[in-house]
Design an enzyme around this catalytic site. Structure first.
Site, mmCIF file in Angstrom:
data_model
loop_
_atom_site.group_PDB
_atom_site.id
_atom_site.type_symbol
_atom_site.label_atom_id
_atom_site.label_comp_id
_atom_site.label_asym_id
_atom_site.label_seq_id
_atom_site.Cartn_x
_atom_site.Cartn_y
_atom_site.Cartn_z
ATOM 1 C CD GLU A 265 70.579 115.706 -52.973
ATOM 2 O OE1 GLU A 265 71.422 116.207 -52.207
ATOM 3 O OE2 GLU A 265 69.349 115.821 -52.812
ATOM 4 C CE LYS A 397 48.738 117.647 -52.281
ATOM 5 N NZ LYS A 397 47.567 117.155 -51.549
ATOM 6 C CG ASP A 473 50.337 114.120 -52.792
ATOM 7 O OD1 ASP A 473 51.188 114.520 -53.607
ATOM 8 O OD2 ASP A 473 49.227 114.660 -52.643
ATOM 9 C CG HIS A 571 77.332 117.011 -52.411
ATOM 10 N ND1 HIS A 571 76.096 116.869 -52.987
ATOM 11 C CD2 HIS A 571 77.135 116.931 -51.074
ATOM 12 C CE1 HIS A 571 75.177 116.735 -52.045
ATOM 13 N NE2 HIS A 571 75.779 116.770 -50.871
#
Length: 586
Positions: A265, A397, A473, A571
């Protein structure tokens, strides 16, 4: 020499004046071009086709009309007259004629497609690359050769070198055929070959042949496949490249850290870097570790809810804690039981074990310890039915209120006071605008959305980027990104106090992907590589505070950009590619 594209020579069958067959190739011999009149049909054939079409539709209409009349008059359909018999014969004859005229050509088109090298897809122009013809012009002296053939110019992007059959040995080809046929399972290649890279090469080539899809651009070389065997990834065929940038220095608790961030990004690293600059110019940030404990919650079932409650009371009785802790702690020299929290749903009992895990993230460690406790409890509770080692009360998670309230992994709060002049010069906004925006966006807006642990601007951006760079993770970004960002004006409204509270940062500095070369280098950059020998768990705790400090920098910069109206412009400048990907082919 420039590379150009050339089609494979097309075999052409020709006959001489005596009727003998001559073989030649289109590259060397050119047949006279066909004229448009050669494709036209004789006039009589046109008339015949028109007549048959007219006959077909006429008799079809006649038969449908007669069929309708018979139904209306209740006449049996099997009773036919001579005109109807003649019409049926004409209909069948016209159908046979049309099938013979059009159908044979249609069927032949498929048979030609299997032998014509110009029509099949297996001759991919992108895969047939040869060097420009460098033969001298003298080779064109023979009158039967035409050397005026103009070769097309290569306009595609450079082709990335990939695995070809030339790099495969005869043994590799035999193994590929066995994998394709199913006689050798693809997952067993590493154990059968004893060479992880060769196994990845063969699996990759097998996949390309079976799927018909190219894996160009997915690197194979330059990676240690032995390092992931049995712990990081199975069925390897290559690795994905993610760029790593640095933000900093981040001045946290009196020390400077250069934070590695793996992301695709644009503008993210630049934004974090600006936040670090503002924090540094204001004297740095401070952090506090509130809690450190990984959890696992098995679920068991009893014949009655009363029996489930009996075990709940047993587990929560302080007199039994030491006994349970002894059984729990024997699984590892780092695992130390901290607490057990129980919840009942009918006859089901959920037991949430929490323990310290040293410098490891600790999921495997705590799971093994919980299994020991379950085995021990079955001696006193033989009617206990173990449904699963994890019952989602952990919760791993998943965005869950239990993690947001009780915490999981490392619970950290990080704060900084940003001076007024820094807010104006570096962040290009003012304190009042930031405080108001944080209240309306991060607090009120998230409440309106019904957010759970998402009272922030983009904590997950920073968490995920640091996680990927350091071998964590990435899936645990879900609960690790739980964060509430607070801002208020201090020192008579001149300066800005900003803080982030993150109750469930789940990470480690040993195990999993932390031992990979690239990720290990990023951990080494932060000074938290491996396990701490002096104080077990200190490296992982320090990494958690660095993650929180990075989130603080990211929150500060993004909120300032929104308050100053710079979000879209930044951006458009840093997060948009000028490359026309539609023109890039592989």
């Amino acid at each position: 020499m420039d590379e150009v594209r050339r089609r494979p020579p097309k075999h052409i069958v020709r006959k001489d004046h005596d009727g003998e067959v001559l073989n030649s190739f289109s590259h060397g011999h050119h047949l006279p071009p066909l004229k448009p009149s050669d494709y036209s049909l004789p006039l009589s054939l046109y008339l015949a086709n028109a007549l048959v079409f007219s006959l077909f539709f006429s008799v079809a209409y006649f038969l449908l009309h007669r069929w309708r009349e018979k139904i209306r008059k209740s006449t049996p359909l099997h009773i036919v007259t001579f005109p109807e018999i003649a019409a049926l014969i004409c209909l069948v004859a016209s159908v046979i004629y049309l099938l013979g005229f059009f159908g044979i050509g249609f069927v032949h088109s498929f048979s030609r497609a299997s032998t014509d090298s110009w029509d099949v897809e297996e001759y991919d122009d992108d895969n047939i690359i040869i060097k420009e013809d460098t033969r001298p012009t003298g080779a064109c002296a023979a009158p039967s050769l035409d050397c005026s053939l103009s070769l097309p110019t290569k306009i595609h992007a450079p082709i990335v070198s990939t695995t070809t059959t030339s790099t495969l040995s005869d043994d590799d080809e035999q193994i590929i055929k066995s994998v394709v046929s199913g006689s050798i399972p693809s997952y067993s290649l590493e154990s059968k070959l004893g060479n992880c890279k060769r196994a990845a090469l063969i699996r990759r080539e097998t996949l390309q042949r079976m799927s018909g899809r190219s894996l160009e651009g997915l690197p194979l070389d330059g990676f240690d496949y032995e390092s992931i065997l049995g712990q990081c990834c199975e069925m390897a065929i290559g690795y994905v490249q993610i760029p790593v940038g640095i933000a900093g220095p981040l001045l946290l608790d009196g020390k400077e850290y250069t934070v590695p961030m793996a992301t695709t990004e644009g503008c993210l690293v630049a934004s974090a870097n600006r936040g670090c600059k503002a924090i540094y110019a204001s004297g740095g940030a401070t952090s506090v570790l509130l809690r450190d404990g990984m959890t696992r919650a098995p679920v068991v079932r009893f014949p009655t809810a009363k029996r489930a409650a009996d075990l709940k009371f047993f587990m929560e009785d302080p007199d039994n804690f030491d006994t349970i802790a002894v059984v729990f702690n024997k699984s590892s020299r780092f695992a130390r039981l901290q607490s057990v929290q129980c919840a009942i749903a009918g006859k089901n009992l959920y037991m949430r074990f929490s323990c310290s895990t040293g410098d490891a993230m600790g999921m495997n460690m705590v799971s093994k310890a919980v299994q020991n406790v379950i085995d021990y409890l079955q001696n006193d509770f033989p009617d206990m039915d173990v449904i699963g080692l994890t019952g989602n009360f952990c919760a791993d998670k998943k965005a869950a209120a239990v993690n947001w309230i009780e915490g999981r992994g490392k619970s950290v709060v990080c704060e900084a006071i940003i001076k007024e002049e820094v807010v104006k010069k570096v962040l290009k906004t003012n304190v009042a605008a930031l405080v108001e925006l944080n209240m309306i966006k991060n607090l009120t807006g998230s409440a309106v959305a019904g957010s759970l642990g998402g009272f922030n601007a983009h904590a997950s951006n920073m968490v995920t980027a640091v996680y990927i760079a350091t071998g964590q993770d990435p899936a645990q970004n879900v609960e690790s990104s739980h964060c509430i960002t607070m801002m208020e004006a201090v020192n008579d409204g001149k300066d800005l106090h900003i803080s982030v509270s993150m109750p469930s940062i789940e990470l480690g500095t040993v195990g999993g992907g932390t031992q990979l070369a690239s990720q290990s280098a990023c951990l080494n950059l932060l000074g938290v590589k491996g396990a701490s020998k002096d104080s077990p768990g200190s490296n992982s705790r320090l990494l958690a505070t660095i993650v929180a400090g990075s989130v603080l920098a990211g929150e500060l910069s993004l909120m300032s950009a929104i308050a100053a109206g710079q979000l879209v412009n930044s951006h458009m400048k840093y997060n948009r590619s000028a490359k026309d990907v539609s023109k890039i082919t592989f």
